[in-house]
Scaffold this motif. Structure first.
Motif, PDB file in Angstrom:
ATOM      1  N   ARG A   1      27.701 -17.806  62.654  1.00 29.79           N
ATOM      2  CA  ARG A   1      27.592 -19.011  63.453  1.00 29.79           C
ATOM      3  C   ARG A   1      26.148 -19.478  63.504  1.00 29.79           C
ATOM      4  N   VAL A   2      26.008 -20.741  63.296  1.00 30.62           N
ATOM      5  CA  VAL A   2      24.687 -21.332  63.296  1.00 30.62           C
ATOM      6  C   VAL A   2      24.724 -22.533  64.229  1.00 30.62           C
ATOM      7  N   ALA A   3      23.818 -22.579  65.155  1.00 32.08           N
ATOM      8  CA  ALA A   3      23.744 -23.751  66.012  1.00 32.08           C
ATOM      9  C   ALA A   3      22.955 -24.827  65.276  1.00 32.08           C
ATOM     10  N   VAL A   4      23.501 -26.024  65.235  1.00 36.75           N
ATOM     11  CA  VAL A   4      22.890 -27.077  64.416  1.00 36.75           C
ATOM     12  C   VAL A   4      22.420 -28.245  65.272  1.00 36.75           C
ATOM     13  N   ASP A   5      21.217 -28.681  65.001  1.00 37.73           N
ATOM     14  CA  ASP A   5      20.722 -29.929  65.567  1.00 37.73           C
ATOM     15  C   ASP A   5      20.596 -30.880  64.390  1.00 37.73           C
ATOM     16  N   ALA A   6      21.398 -31.947  64.398  1.00 36.27           N
ATOM     17  CA  ALA A   6      21.397 -32.849  63.250  1.00 36.27           C
ATOM     18  C   ALA A   6      20.522 -34.052  63.538  1.00 36.27           C
ATOM     19  N   VAL A   7      19.586 -34.295  62.648  1.00 36.94           N
ATOM     20  CA  VAL A   7      18.670 -35.415  62.840  1.00 36.94           C
ATOM     21  C   VAL A   7      18.937 -36.458  61.759  1.00 36.94           C
ATOM     22  N   PHE A   8      19.351 -37.638  62.187  1.00 32.76           N
ATOM     23  CA  PHE A   8      19.717 -38.703  61.267  1.00 32.76           C
ATOM     24  C   PHE A   8      18.643 -39.755  61.343  1.00 32.76           C
ATOM     25  N   ASP A   9      17.994 -40.035  60.223  1.00 30.20           N
ATOM     26  CA  ASP A   9      16.771 -40.812  60.278  1.00 30.20           C
ATOM     27  C   ASP A   9      15.895 -40.204  61.356  1.00 30.20           C
ATOM     28  N   SER A  10      15.587 -40.915  62.375  1.00 33.21           N
ATOM     29  CA  SER A  10      14.606 -40.317  63.279  1.00 33.21           C
ATOM     30  C   SER A  10      15.223 -39.688  64.520  1.00 33.21           C
ATOM     31  N   VAL A  11      16.524 -39.766  64.616  1.00 34.43           N
ATOM     32  CA  VAL A  11      17.093 -39.409  65.908  1.00 34.43           C
ATOM     33  C   VAL A  11      17.988 -38.195  65.825  1.00 34.43           C
TER      34      VAL A  11
ATOM     35  N   VAL B   1      14.379 -12.195  74.989  1.00 36.87           N
ATOM     36  CA  VAL B   1      15.687 -12.613  74.479  1.00 36.87           C
ATOM     37  C   VAL B   1      15.671 -12.663  72.957  1.00 36.87           C
ATOM     38  N   ARG B   2      16.692 -12.057  72.385  1.00 35.25           N
ATOM     39  CA  ARG B   2      16.890 -12.192  70.944  1.00 35.25           C
ATOM     40  C   ARG B   2      17.925 -13.291  70.772  1.00 35.25           C
ATOM     41  N   CYS B   3      17.538 -14.385  70.197  1.00 35.72           N
ATOM     42  CA  CYS B   3      18.446 -15.528  70.110  1.00 35.72           C
ATOM     43  C   CYS B   3      19.751 -15.102  69.443  1.00 35.72           C
ATOM     44  N   PRO B   4      20.891 -15.361  70.106  1.00 38.55           N
ATOM     45  CA  PRO B   4      22.168 -14.803  69.647  1.00 38.55           C
ATOM     46  C   PRO B   4      22.681 -15.402  68.337  1.00 38.55           C
ATOM     47  N   MET B   5      22.091 -16.459  67.852  1.00 38.74           N
ATOM     48  CA  MET B   5      22.535 -16.997  66.562  1.00 38.74           C
ATOM     49  C   MET B   5      21.364 -17.691  65.864  1.00 38.74           C
ATOM     50  N   GLU B   6      21.563 -17.983  64.598  1.00 39.72           N
ATOM     51  CA  GLU B   6      20.556 -18.728  63.865  1.00 39.72           C
ATOM     52  C   GLU B   6      20.539 -20.154  64.413  1.00 39.72           C
TER      53      GLU B   6
ATOM     54  N   TYR C   1      12.894 -13.214  69.964  1.00 42.12           N
ATOM     55  CA  TYR C   1      13.048 -13.385  68.522  1.00 42.12           C
ATOM     56  C   TYR C   1      13.952 -14.561  68.235  1.00 42.12           C
ATOM     57  N   VAL C   2      13.593 -15.332  67.230  1.00 39.23           N
ATOM     58  CA  VAL C   2      14.489 -16.395  66.785  1.00 39.23           C
ATOM     59  C   VAL C   2      14.323 -16.635  65.287  1.00 39.23           C
ATOM     60  N   SER C   3      15.449 -16.928  64.662  1.00 41.83           N
ATOM     61  CA  SER C   3      15.426 -17.313  63.258  1.00 41.83           C
ATOM     62  C   SER C   3      15.895 -18.756  63.182  1.00 41.83           C
ATOM     63  N   TYR C   4      15.118 -19.572  62.542  1.00 35.79           N
ATOM     64  CA  TYR C   4      15.347 -21.014  62.550  1.00 35.79           C
ATOM     65  C   TYR C   4      15.412 -21.528  61.104  1.00 35.79           C
ATOM     66  N   LEU C   5      16.426 -22.330  60.832  1.00 37.84           N
ATOM     67  CA  LEU C   5      16.606 -22.836  59.468  1.00 37.84           C
ATOM     68  C   LEU C   5      16.502 -24.342  59.447  1.00 37.84           C
ATOM     69  N   GLU C   6      15.913 -24.853  58.411  1.00 32.45           N
ATOM     70  CA  GLU C   6      15.744 -26.288  58.311  1.00 32.45           C
ATOM     71  C   GLU C   6      16.218 -26.745  56.933  1.00 32.45           C
ATOM     72  N   GLY C   7      17.085 -27.741  56.926  1.00 29.71           N
ATOM     73  CA  GLY C   7      17.570 -28.271  55.652  1.00 29.71           C
ATOM     74  C   GLY C   7      17.336 -29.771  55.596  1.00 29.71           C
ATOM     75  N   CYS C   8      17.102 -30.293  54.409  1.00 28.65           N
ATOM     76  CA  CYS C   8      16.734 -31.699  54.309  1.00 28.65           C
ATOM     77  C   CYS C   8      17.401 -32.378  53.118  1.00 28.65           C
ATOM     78  N   THR C   9      17.913 -33.578  53.325  1.00 29.26           N
ATOM     79  CA  THR C   9      18.394 -34.381  52.203  1.00 29.26           C
ATOM     80  C   THR C   9      18.092 -35.845  52.464  1.00 29.26           C
ATOM     81  N   ALA C  10      18.187 -36.632  51.417  1.00 26.10           N
ATOM     82  CA  ALA C  10      17.974 -38.080  51.562  1.00 26.10           C
ATOM     83  C   ALA C  10      18.739 -38.788  50.463  1.00 26.10           C
TER      84      ALA C  10
ATOM     85  N   ALA D   1      22.732 -21.688  76.141  1.00 24.34           N
ATOM     86  CA  ALA D   1      22.231 -21.794  77.511  1.00 24.34           C
ATOM     87  C   ALA D   1      22.497 -20.502  78.274  1.00 24.34           C
ATOM     88  N   LYS D   2      23.643 -19.898  78.005  1.00 18.95           N
ATOM     89  CA  LYS D   2      23.974 -18.635  78.671  1.00 18.95           C
ATOM     90  C   LYS D   2      22.913 -17.575  78.415  1.00 18.95           C
ATOM     91  N   ALA D   3      22.379 -17.586  77.200  1.00 24.02           N
ATOM     92  CA  ALA D   3      21.331 -16.620  76.848  1.00 24.02           C
ATOM     93  C   ALA D   3      19.966 -17.080  77.357  1.00 24.02           C
TER      94      ALA D   3
END
Ligand SMILES: Nc1ncnc2c1ncn2[C@@H]1O[C@H](COP(=O)(O)OP(=O)(O)OP(=O)(O)O)[C@@H](O)[C@H]1O
Ligand SMILES: [Mg+2]
Lengths: 492, 255
Positions: free
Chosen positions: A135-145, A211-216, A243-252, A156-158
């Motif tokens: 499971r990966v928590a995703v923040d999707a950024v479209f253009d600038s938002v 806190v060890r972040c429970p997911m990527e 601890y946290v592991s953070y992933l960033e992906g990009c396309t255009a 939030a629970k963690a």
């Protein structure tokens, strides 16, 4: 092996000239008029309902920016960006802050679906075996938002805060105010200063003490609108022992014009904390003639503020027409550690100038740099790295390994290390190699039955193995496929 | 079966093979001997499809099919295998990974299913045992840091795995110690079959004591200038190549 096979299959299945993510979506956008002045800066700030201090912060950055010159020391050549023709703000219309999935424009969700981003939590939960770990928590950024952030409640629970920075400004102003610009000051460089003036959104992460972040955690950036600059701002804080592991992906999408991307990422680790930041960058690289593509001028910096803290950057850079990017670590805390693992691939007319800085300030600090540059086609690929030990940084240690692989005769690889030790106890090691896939190697592989593409993919995957191993599993597979795709047409 | 007819090959403007004819039937082991620089490796490379050679005339048939228009990997899938005089190092690519990629690529090209992991492992282990190659070699990058003899054994292992119909061994014996020659020869002998043609390029009659050839060809000046049975190798050992001056009219090409 399976992954190599998959790479190969994937290469075969893809049209050589087709950039897979190059579709553009018809979504109504809310766009600021072209050009930049104080009113635009205020407009951006007011769109976000920002507090006065932040508006002022932006304005100050803007005024600074006016006094700065675009840097020209990188080994990249491109027609200058016409900053007054860019739009500095674009958001899907009807957008007012992140929503639950149900409220999001379905067209937008379809875009993300095409990108293969697992926005639907249900899908993930119902997902294939190993769903719990994947499971990966995703923040999707479209253009600038920032459009939607998943798994918010569970995080939030963690006690983990993971939300658009525009939201954090309101919900956690004390944290934003304390840390924003504390690693990359507003006046740091031309692009980061511009970013400070006009950034529209990005991700905010805070991991509380112990806190060890429970997911990527993951952010997917997509540029869609024409003639927009994209200026995200990401801020990640790992409090003591977290601890946290953070992933960033990009396309255009594919476009004939060049598009500007000038993001800023700031990481802060307190005592004994660790941030692992991985990027798979696949912005549109331009067409076969070098037309179009993203200009990626990014400032990424981590501050190991606390003792024994650690920041690790891993990047797979395959896209963009121009890449100008040096994820760095300030090793301030005693015993802190910085790592940089990079695969930078350039093909066609791409130009990459990338590397890292490891600034050893505290005692007993260590850093490790593994950089693998692959150049094909008519591309130019430069590694630029700085390692320095401050006067008081006793026992600073660095190991740098910087390998370049050339495919074909029309590309170039360059290594530019800057090493500076102002403390005699520093131990810095630097290894660099440049190699070429030889005709003999290709013939040997082909004699055994591998096609030229398969042989190249195999050799390149072997070349980058050390770095791929640093990526989270699914990302590594994705990266491996990307590598093969981006080397398409580089052989034969 | 391998048939080479009137083959003319040049490199950088120099004619190396000058109307070469050679037929190796199914099940036949043919030895090619000849002075340094006469074009033996060139012949091997041209059959395998190496690019830098200019084929100016003639044809090469494998099992009756002309392969000259095929790429090296297509020729491999058609059954051509070359054990290199100097096997190449492939840094970063694990030997096991390479073997499997190669085998599966050929199987796919022939429309066969890929091997399962256990089936593949079994085949590799068998071939490894036959050639007395230690298992830890399989974990290393292909040929990287291998000794000359180890590289050659690894090439023969690949031959065992890939089961070609035409196998060309270019001086596989040079650089091998006495035990290794025996081991490799035994391996080759086990792989002799009614459907497989072997071409052994060698300078030494000694190898032919272990792998007894059906025919021996003498190559000189870019042609086969004499063909005989295994006793021809013994004769060469005595007299050398002095009777085989390039294009010597006194020694017409046999066949
Ligand atoms: N790439 C090249 N460029 C120029 N000449 C070449 C090239 N490759 C081979 N030759 C020449 O072609 C001739 C035949 O070479 P080849 O390697 O086929 O000989 P060989 O019979 O295998 O010799 P040896 O017994 O020493 O292995 C030699 O004169 C060699 O110098
Ligand atoms: Mg030779």
């Amino acid at each position: 092996m399976a992954a190599v096979q998959e790479t190969v299959d994937r290469v075969k299945s893809i049209d050589v000239t087709e950039y897979k993510y190059g579709f553009s979506s018809v979504i109504e956008m809310d766009k600021a008029p072209a050009g930049l002045n104080e009113d635009i800066v205020r407009l951006i700030s007011s769109k976000k309902n920002e507090p006065e201090w932040l508006t002022e912060w932006r304005l100050e950055a803007y005024r600074r920016w006016l006094t700065l010159e675009e840097p020209d020391w990188a080994r990249v050549n491109y027609p200058r960006v016409k900053f007054d023709e860019l739009h500095y703000y674009a958001a899907p219309k009807s957008h007012s802050g992140p929503k639950s999935l149900d409220e999001v424009d379905p067209e937008l969700l379809r875009v993300y679906e095409k990108l293969g981003i697992p926005l639907q939590e249900q899908e993930l939960l119902a997902g294939v075996e190993g769903a719990a770990q994947r499971r990966v928590a995703v923040d999707a950024v479209f253009d600038s938002v920032s459009v939607v952030t998943t798994f918010k409640n569970e995080l939030a629970k963690a006690g983990v805060i993971f939300c658009p920075i525009s939201e954090a400004v309101h919900t956690h102003p004390e944290l934003v105010k304390k840390y924003l610009g504390s690693v990359v000051p507003t006046s740091d460089n031309y692009y980061s200063t511009l970013n400070a003036a006009v950034f529209s959104d990005g991700s905010f992460v805070y991991i509380p003490k112990g806190v060890r972040c429970p997911m990527e955690l993951s952010t997917y950036f997509r540029i869609n609108e024409q003639n927009t600059g994209q200026f995200e701002r990401t801020l990640i804080i790992a409090d003591e022992g977290s601890y946290v592991s953070y992933l960033e992906g990009c396309t255009a999408p594919r476009r004939d014009e060049n598009q500007l991307h000038a993001a800023v990422v700031e990481l802060i680790t307190h005592d004994d904390a660790e941030i692992k930041y991985s990027t798979v960058q696949n912005w549109y690289p331009g067409d076969a003639e070098g037309k179009g593509g993203i200009y990626n001028f990014v400032t990424k910096r981590g501050d190991c503020r606390g003792k024994n803290s650690k920041i690790s950057w891993t990047q797979v850079e395959t896209g963009s027409a121009i890449t100008w990017k040096y994820p760095s670590c300030i090793l301030r805390g005693d015993g802190s550690r910085g790592e940089f693992y990079s695969i930078a691939i350039s093909n066609g007319h791409q130009q990459v100038d990338s590397g890292t800085k490891m600034l050893h300030l505290g005692k007993n600090t260590t850093s490790r740099i593994i950089s693998k540059g692959i150049s094909a086609g008519k591309s130019q690929n430069t590694y630029r790295g700085q390692v320095s030990a401050h006067r008081k940084a006793t026992n600073a240690r660095n190991f740098t390994n910087c390998d370049s692989l050339l495919i074909g005769n029309d590309c170039g690889a360059h290594t530019v290390p800057y090493i500076e030790a102002r403390n005699d106890s520093a131990q810095f090691e630097h290894e660099a190699t440049t190699s070429k896939i030889s005709e003999d190697q290709m013939f040997y592989c082909q004699q055994r039955g591998l096609s030229a593409e398969e042989a190249t993919a195999l050799i390149v995957n072997g070349f980058v193995r050390d770095v791929l191993q640093q990526l989270p599993m699914e990302f590594a597979v994705e990266a491996q496929k990307l590598i093969a795709i981006s080397l398409e047409g580089s052989v034969g | 079966m391998l048939e080479v007819r009137d083959l003319i090959v040049s490199i950088a403007g120099n004619t190396i093979l000058d109307g070469l004819n050679l037929t190796v039937r199914d099940g036949e082991v043919a030895a090619i001997m000849g002075p340094n620089g006469t074009g033996k490796s060139t012949l091997a490379y041209v059959i395998a499809g190496k690019e830098e050679y200019e084929v100016e005339g003639g044809e090469i048939l494998v099992d009756g099919e002309d392969i000259l228009a095929k790429s090296p990997d297509e020729r491999a899938a058609a059954g051509v295998f070359l054990a290199f005089q100097y096997p190449v190092e492939i840094p970063g690519v694990g030997t096991m990974t390479f073997l499997r990629a190669a085998l599966n690529a050929q199987r796919r090209a022939r429309g066969e299913d890929e091997l399962t992991t256990p089936a593949f492992m079994k085949r590799v282990n068998e071939a490894g045992a036959m050639l007395e190659i230690r298992k830890d070699f399989m974990k290393r990058a292909l040929n990287v840091g291998f000794s000359g003899g180890e590289k050659k054994r690894m090439d023969i292992l690949q031959m065992a795995l890939l089961e070609p119909s035409v196998a060309i061994l270019d001086e596989t014996d040079s650089g091998l110690d006495i035990d290794a020659i025996r081991i490799v020869s035994e391996g080759v002998n086990k792989l002799r079959s009614a459907k497989r043609s072997f071409v052994l390029i060698t300078h030494y009659q000694r190898l032919l004591n272990y792998i007894v050839p059906d025919t021996v060809h003498v190559m000189s000046g870019g042609r086969i200038v004499r063909t005989g049975g295994k006793e021809l190798a013994l004769e060469l050992e005595q007299s050398g190549y002095r009777d085989f001056a390039p294009h010597s009219a006194a020694q017409p090409a046999a066949e």
